[in-house]
Motif scaffolding. Sequence first.
Motif, short mmCIF file in Angstrom:
data_model
loop_
_atom_site.label_atom_id
_atom_site.label_comp_id
_atom_site.label_asym_id
_atom_site.label_seq_id
_atom_site.Cartn_x
_atom_site.Cartn_y
_atom_site.Cartn_z
N GLY A 127 5.73 5.99 2.41
CA GLY A 127 4.50 5.49 1.23
C GLY A 127 5.26 6.18 0.23
O GLY A 127 4.93 5.72 -0.92
N GLU A 128 6.17 6.57 0.29
CA GLU A 128 6.95 7.29 -1.11
C GLU A 128 7.99 6.14 -1.28
O GLU A 128 8.02 5.48 -2.71
N LEU A 129 8.49 5.56 0.21
CA LEU A 129 9.16 4.27 -0.85
C LEU A 129 8.65 2.94 -1.12
O LEU A 129 8.48 2.04 -1.96
N ALA A 130 7.63 2.86 -0.10
CA ALA A 130 6.07 1.78 -1.32
C ALA A 130 5.91 2.34 -2.91
O ALA A 130 5.87 0.90 -3.44
N LYS A 131 5.75 3.23 -3.55
CA LYS A 131 4.94 4.19 -4.27
C LYS A 131 6.28 3.06 -4.91
O LYS A 131 6.37 2.10 -6.46
N GLU A 168 1.40 -1.06 0.08
CA GLU A 168 -0.05 -0.09 0.00
C GLU A 168 1.07 1.36 -0.44
O GLU A 168 1.25 1.70 0.53
N ALA A 169 0.65 2.02 -1.17
CA ALA A 169 1.02 3.86 -1.08
C ALA A 169 0.59 4.40 -0.37
O ALA A 169 -0.46 5.19 -1.64
N ASP A 170 1.16 5.11 0.33
CA ASP A 170 0.70 6.56 0.53
C ASP A 170 1.44 7.37 1.05
O ASP A 170 2.55 6.90 1.72
N GLY A 171 2.10 7.94 -0.59
CA GLY A 171 2.68 9.10 -0.78
C GLY A 171 2.53 10.17 -0.03
O GLY A 171 3.75 10.81 0.03
N ARG A 172 2.07 10.23 1.07
CA ARG A 172 2.36 11.91 2.23
C ARG A 172 3.53 11.29 3.33
O ARG A 172 4.06 12.24 4.06
N THR A 173 3.75 10.37 3.15
CA THR A 173 5.39 9.68 4.00
C THR A 173 5.99 9.31 3.18
O THR A 173 6.06 9.00 2.39
#
Length: 72
Positions: free
Chosen positions: A10-14, A2-7
């Motif tokens: 999240g960036e790492l997941a993306k 799951e990618a939450d780009g706000r953290t």
Amino acid sequence: MEADGRTEFGELAKHFNHMSVTLKKNYEKLAQEIQERRQAEAALRESEERYALARREREGHAVERLREEPRR
């Protein structure tokens, strides 16, 4: 993942997800190239076998003609 780009996570997941998709595409492309190469190699072997057979037959006919020719 799951990618939450706000953290930062999240960036790492993306980026990890993007890398995973790219890796899967490249793997599929490589598998296709391997399959195509195997088919080309099989076709080449078959062609070489046909050529060798034709050559042996032609050489055999030449020897027969020499045997059949009258000697002078």
